[in-house]
Design a protein around this motif. Structure first.
Motif, PDB file in Angstrom:
ATOM      1  N   PHE A  95     -12.374   6.926   1.382  1.00  0.00           N
ATOM      2  CA  PHE A  95     -11.926   5.580   1.023  1.00  0.00           C
ATOM      3  C   PHE A  95     -11.199   5.545  -0.327  1.00  0.00           C
ATOM      4  CE2 PHE A  95     -15.528   4.910   3.817  1.00  0.00           C
ATOM      5  CZ  PHE A  95     -15.102   3.871   4.635  1.00  0.00           C
ATOM      6  N   PHE A  98     -10.078   2.244  -5.739  1.00  0.00           N
ATOM      7  CA  PHE A  98      -9.514   1.872  -7.034  1.00  0.00           C
ATOM      8  C   PHE A  98      -8.049   2.284  -7.029  1.00  0.00           C
ATOM      9  CE2 PHE A  98      -8.417   2.517 -11.454  1.00  0.00           C
ATOM     10  CZ  PHE A  98      -9.108   1.518 -12.135  1.00  0.00           C
ATOM     11  N   ALA A  99      -7.163   1.335  -7.345  1.00  0.00           N
ATOM     12  CA  ALA A  99      -5.733   1.657  -7.346  1.00  0.00           C
ATOM     13  C   ALA A  99      -4.979   0.671  -8.225  1.00  0.00           C
ATOM     14  CB  ALA A  99      -5.182   1.602  -5.924  1.00  0.00           C
TER      15      ALA A  99
ATOM     16  N   PHE B  38       2.722  -1.632   2.640  1.00  0.00           N
ATOM     17  CA  PHE B  38       2.845  -0.490   3.560  1.00  0.00           C
ATOM     18  C   PHE B  38       3.712  -0.890   4.754  1.00  0.00           C
ATOM     19  CE2 PHE B  38      -0.867   0.486   1.129  1.00  0.00           C
ATOM     20  CZ  PHE B  38      -0.861   1.868   1.017  1.00  0.00           C
ATOM     21  N   LEU B  73      -4.627  15.334  -2.097  1.00  0.00           N
ATOM     22  CA  LEU B  73      -5.577  14.898  -3.135  1.00  0.00           C
ATOM     23  C   LEU B  73      -5.787  15.979  -4.197  1.00  0.00           C
ATOM     24  CD1 LEU B  73      -8.336  13.362  -0.800  1.00  0.00           C
ATOM     25  CD2 LEU B  73      -6.456  12.172  -1.933  1.00  0.00           C
ATOM     26  N   PRO B  91      -0.680   4.072 -14.364  1.00  0.00           N
ATOM     27  CA  PRO B  91      -0.878   2.695 -13.874  1.00  0.00           C
ATOM     28  C   PRO B  91      -0.685   2.556 -12.372  1.00  0.00           C
ATOM     29  CG  PRO B  91       0.672   2.779 -15.717  1.00  0.00           C
ATOM     30  CD  PRO B  91       0.444   4.177 -15.281  1.00  0.00           C
ATOM     31  N   GLU B  92       0.009   3.490 -11.743  1.00  0.00           N
ATOM     32  CA  GLU B  92       0.327   3.371 -10.319  1.00  0.00           C
ATOM     33  C   GLU B  92      -0.560   4.234  -9.417  1.00  0.00           C
ATOM     34  OE1 GLU B  92       4.332   4.599  -9.952  1.00  0.00           O
ATOM     35  OE2 GLU B  92       5.109   3.059 -11.273  1.00  0.00           O
ATOM     36  N   THR B  93      -1.520   4.947  -9.991  1.00  0.00           N
ATOM     37  CA  THR B  93      -2.268   5.885  -9.155  1.00  0.00           C
ATOM     38  C   THR B  93      -3.388   5.201  -8.375  1.00  0.00           C
ATOM     39  OG1 THR B  93      -3.498   6.478 -11.141  1.00  0.00           O
ATOM     40  CG2 THR B  93      -1.854   8.038 -10.387  1.00  0.00           C
ATOM     41  N   ALA B  94      -3.670   5.793  -7.204  1.00  0.00           N
ATOM     42  CA  ALA B  94      -4.761   5.341  -6.347  1.00  0.00           C
ATOM     43  C   ALA B  94      -5.791   6.463  -6.269  1.00  0.00           C
ATOM     44  CB  ALA B  94      -4.241   4.998  -4.957  1.00  0.00           C
ATOM     45  N   PHE B  95      -7.066   6.088  -6.164  1.00  0.00           N
ATOM     46  CA  PHE B  95      -8.143   7.077  -6.204  1.00  0.00           C
ATOM     47  C   PHE B  95      -9.051   7.002  -4.986  1.00  0.00           C
ATOM     48  CE2 PHE B  95      -7.048   6.304 -10.624  1.00  0.00           C
ATOM     49  CZ  PHE B  95      -7.059   7.579 -11.176  1.00  0.00           C
ATOM     50  N   VAL B  96      -9.450   8.175  -4.506  1.00  0.00           N
ATOM     51  CA  VAL B  96     -10.547   8.262  -3.546  1.00  0.00           C
ATOM     52  C   VAL B  96     -11.828   8.458  -4.347  1.00  0.00           C
ATOM     53  CG1 VAL B  96     -11.611   9.610  -1.702  1.00  0.00           C
ATOM     54  CG2 VAL B  96      -9.143   9.259  -1.711  1.00  0.00           C
ATOM     55  N   LEU B 108     -10.800  11.506  -6.902  1.00  0.00           N
ATOM     56  CA  LEU B 108      -9.594  12.275  -6.577  1.00  0.00           C
ATOM     57  C   LEU B 108      -8.373  11.359  -6.516  1.00  0.00           C
ATOM     58  CD1 LEU B 108     -11.146  14.514  -3.775  1.00  0.00           C
ATOM     59  CD2 LEU B 108     -10.568  15.217  -6.114  1.00  0.00           C
ATOM     60  N   LEU B 110      -4.613  10.356  -5.156  1.00  0.00           N
ATOM     61  CA  LEU B 110      -3.652  10.538  -4.073  1.00  0.00           C
ATOM     62  C   LEU B 110      -2.306  10.827  -4.724  1.00  0.00           C
ATOM     63  CD1 LEU B 110      -5.874   8.335  -2.959  1.00  0.00           C
ATOM     64  CD2 LEU B 110      -4.282   8.224  -1.041  1.00  0.00           C
ATOM     65  N   ARG B 111      -1.658  11.921  -4.372  1.00  0.00           N
ATOM     66  CA  ARG B 111      -0.466  12.361  -5.101  1.00  0.00           C
ATOM     67  C   ARG B 111       0.581  11.244  -5.233  1.00  0.00           C
ATOM     68  NH1 ARG B 111       0.691  16.166  -0.296  1.00  0.00           N
ATOM     69  NH2 ARG B 111       1.118  14.583   1.241  1.00  0.00           N
ATOM     70  N   ASN B 141       4.199  12.461   2.282  1.00  0.00           N
ATOM     71  CA  ASN B 141       4.004  11.077   1.842  1.00  0.00           C
ATOM     72  C   ASN B 141       3.448  11.067   0.418  1.00  0.00           C
ATOM     73  OD1 ASN B 141       1.599  12.255   2.656  1.00  0.00           O
ATOM     74  ND2 ASN B 141       0.739  10.405   3.558  1.00  0.00           N
ATOM     75  N   ILE B 143       1.843   8.254  -2.773  1.00  0.00           N
ATOM     76  CA  ILE B 143       1.252   6.929  -2.974  1.00  0.00           C
ATOM     77  C   ILE B 143       1.490   6.483  -4.425  1.00  0.00           C
ATOM     78  CG2 ILE B 143      -0.943   5.654  -3.036  1.00  0.00           C
ATOM     79  CD1 ILE B 143      -0.269   6.329  -0.205  1.00  0.00           C
ATOM     80  N   TRP B 145       0.981   2.784  -6.522  1.00  0.00           N
ATOM     81  CA  TRP B 145       0.510   1.414  -6.331  1.00  0.00           C
ATOM     82  C   TRP B 145       1.429   0.407  -7.012  1.00  0.00           C
ATOM     83  CZ3 TRP B 145      -2.659   2.098  -2.565  1.00  0.00           C
ATOM     84  CH2 TRP B 145      -3.325   0.991  -2.023  1.00  0.00           C
ATOM     85  N   GLU B 157       3.295   3.337  -0.236  1.00  0.00           N
ATOM     86  CA  GLU B 157       3.444   4.690   0.314  1.00  0.00           C
ATOM     87  C   GLU B 157       4.914   4.881   0.655  1.00  0.00           C
ATOM     88  OE1 GLU B 157       1.762   5.326   4.237  1.00  0.00           O
ATOM     89  OE2 GLU B 157       1.709   7.499   3.977  1.00  0.00           O
TER      90      GLU B 157
END
Lengths: 473, 473
Positions: A95, A98-99, B38, B73, B91-96, B108, B110-111, B141, B143, B145, B157
């Motif tokens: 999942f 946080f983003a 998306f 990741l 500021p634009e990164t998303a995390f698992v 982690l 997402l690139r 792809n 990512i 944000w 994305e």
């Protein structure tokens, strides 16, 4: 023994699992990432995948399928709509929470598979029989949080194609399900030189959300089965959950029938295991990243180099070929290229110069033959065809020699230890669960043949179907 | 006006932004996902991307680049190693943060881009000058944000290629940086029929972590610039942060020099905007998903259908062609296929039957001409070539007519309002920031030409360089 140490490849018979990771890494197909369970596809490894893509895209085009791309992330709510489906995948999902510098109000799932996204889109866009069939396919990465991982075979991220189709009736959808599994079989036979056993999964083993799952299974040299691709008949399970309806020719409003199907980078694991040997990788010629390596036996001899160059020029527009003029030990070179699995090695030596002759070594059977330079272009196509066929036949022979029939449970357990597939006629899920618990073997496919015994040797109840069991990856 | 309503495409002059999303959606290039930001790439939209991939892969192969695939990741720690880089993307990164039914001990990423992953791999695998250059590329792809998103132009994305190369010295790395940006220009000219302005970014606008960034910029019909691809000379910034060293020919241990570069599905946004018109999409012929539509004017006339079929048979192996025999209103058909941007329409009518003649309509200029059936195969290649050239020339003319020079700040502001690029000689970042704040325009590229004025009109300090400013996507 010394040769083994130089290459540091573990012997296959000594430790098959270690041999496998050795050849994947030393053969430079993959490298490990620092995050456990993720791999880097290096140029040769990724090239193999690109060849599979090309082969399969061509087949998809012939059958009017269309490539698309759907988003990586979707909501948990969407995923919950088909209950069996979410139950099957929930433990493995990852999942995003946080983003963009803040917590998300709804956490997002990284796709483990995309049935729900395609179904949601179909609900919005299908209204009439004129909109059918929808024959969509996508090539993408998927995320499944597997606990134990191995290169190609099982990873937290892998690459695959996933087809998602919608049809006006059950017959059409079933025919799609079956024609795709046959396409997978064709890909195995014509590109990978791998024979598959092919059949329907049992209730216990089928895809979460499917009515029927068809599978191609390949037999690895350690006697374990590798599920190599699946094609699912989804019936109206998803269309009912997602309310995908259309007006048919007879003016009635009906639910669409759906299918989904996929093959993944797992096929590369099968390719490595089925054909490899103690010297390393062995690639069938059509998929091999490098098909021919030319090695001058006397790299300091100007005439030998000139002759080698001439041969390279003859071949370079037809084949993936390299000429290695490095002034290194010839034995070391041979050994390196053998490890990399290159199907043909052309040895150019000064003894062959006057006769315009070279030695051609075929990797899969270690045989050498003499060729005239002028014959190369006419002979190589036949040679490749023959190598491919022989590699396929060898794998087929192994597969056939490791299929057994059990008349009772004792026999079943003895045969299972030989490695390979054991057919047994059983009464259903209870018998399957007991076999799995007691032997570790799972039902790979249901065989379409007469029952071996009238009663199930496990439960003593009436046998219903014959399934092929084996231990599996 | 009625026609517009039928198609429900907003007029370009009335609302360019609305026109754009209208043609993307009604032209069936994309559909929206339920998660904001998306999009779904529908068959025609994804086909455009596949054509770009084919064109660019061919060029990459010629220059010995290799395709690979690196994980989606990676750890936050890895991302932190190059400080400017993380500042630019954080500021634009998303995390698992949650996966496999538990919270992860380390979250982690997402690139958003993969410099750090390639650098980490290069550190492990490069030891000698013999390992260089490394010329890796991946299609994947990513990512980011983004807060405000638009189809193709900016999404949470998107799909792209990212090249990551390592070289033995600065000259080689710089030469790679420049040759790639020229390849992008070639792709624009030969496949998309889009001219780019090309140049170096200012300090303020360059990539987070680069020494120099080169950019291709295309001019949209609303006067705004679209950054369409970038190529970065990274120098030793990443190799020092990641400790990527090698032993050179002179036996000295040195840091490698790196580059990175990318083009994305953003190019599809440029393609739609640059060529589209009030009737909808207009595709240049080589990239068009469907190149030719054949329409029988009297679909109930058996001779007309027969003749249409003959034409289809002649063309089907050479072109992406469709024959529409549906018994629908011809005007409606014309309008639909015009909206879809199909370069050629072949109208087959009974008046042409005896003379073996058909009408060929070219979408980009709405012109019709009469062709003999037997001439089709020889004439279409020239027609396509000509359409492509004319579309490119038209876009180039627009680009050239919207480039201005400003001698002072007042003039700059007036010219900027015309839309397009305004060149001005400035003293540096302070001047750039002031212009951005007061006019909304940003420096797109630095022009390699003499200064327009000796002093910067903004700061009155000595001018250092001339930059091309515009508002931008």
């Amino acid at each position: 023994m010394k040769k083994k140490l130089v290459k540091s490849i573990t012997s296959r018979t000594f430790d098959f699992g270690k041999w496998y990771t050795d050849v994947c890494v030393k053969g430079e197909l993959i490298a490990y990432s620092d995050v456990k369970g993720f791999i880097i596809y290096l140029p040769d490894g990724y090239f193999l995948w690109e060849q599979i893509q090309k082969f399969f895209n061509k087949e998809l085009q012939k059958t009017n399928h269309q490539n698309v791309y759907f988003p990586l992330l979707f909501t948990e709510n969407l995923f919950k709509k088909e209950k069996k489906h979410i139950q099957g995948f929930q433990p493995e999902t990852a999942f995003v929470t946080f983003a963009g510098d803040k917590n998300l109000s709804e956490k997002l799932i990284l796709r483990p598979t995309s049935e729900v996204l395609f179904s949601q889109h179909y609900e919005k866009t299908i209204t009439s029989y004129r909109d059918l069939p929808k024959l969509y396919n996508q090539w993408c990465n998927v995320i499944r949080w597997e606990k134990s991982t191995r290169p190609f075979l099982r990873g937290k991220e892998f690459l695959w194609q996933e087809g998602h189709t919608a049809h006006a009736n059950a017959q059409e959808a079933m025919s799609e399900t079956l024609s795709i599994i046959k396409l997978y079989q064709k890909l195995g036979k014509e590109l990978l030189a791998i024979p598959f056993v092919i059949g329907k999964k049992t209730e216990l083993e089928k895809f979460a959300g499917a009515i029927e799952t068809y599978s191609i299974e390949s037999l690895m040299p350690d006697g374990q089965s590798l599920q190599s691709g699946t094609s699912h008949f989804l019936g109206t399970k998803f269309s009912e959950a997602f309310n995908i309806k259309f007006q048919d020719l007879d003016n009635k409003i009906k639910f669409v029938y759906q299918t989904s199907w996929g093959i993944s980078t797992r096929l590369l694991g099968a390719l490595v295991m089925v054909h490899g040997d103690d010297e390393g990788l062995v690639f069938p010629p059509y998929i091999a990243p490098l098909q021919i390596i030319i090695i001058p036996l006397q790299p300091k001899d100007a005439n030998v180099i000139k002759f080698s160059n001439e041969i390279f020029e003859v071949l370079k527009n037809k084949y993936r070929v390299k000429l290695d003029v490095q002034n290194k030990n010839t034995g070391w070179k041979f050994s390196q290229y053998e490890m990399k699995g290159i199907p043909l090695r052309i040895e150019v030596g000064k003894h062959g110069l006057e006769k315009d002759e070279i030695t051609v070594f075929t990797r899969y059977n270690f045989l050498k033959q003499q060729f005239k330079k002028d014959d190369l272009l006419t002979k190589i196509p036949f040679l490749f065809k023959n190598i491919h066929l022989m590699m396929y036949q060898k794998a087929l022979k192994y597969l056939n020699e490791h299929q057994y029939k059990a008349n009772n449970y004792e026999e079943f357990k003895i045969l299972l230890k030989k490695g390979g597939y054991v057919a047994i006629s059983i009464s259903g899920t209870n018998a399957e669960l007991k076999i799995k618990k007691e032997t570790g073997a799972t039902a790979r496919i249901i065989l379409e043949q007469e029952l071996i015994t009238d009663n199930c040797p496990i439960t003593n109840e009436k046998a219903i179907y014959t399934a092929l069991f084996s231990r599996a990856y």
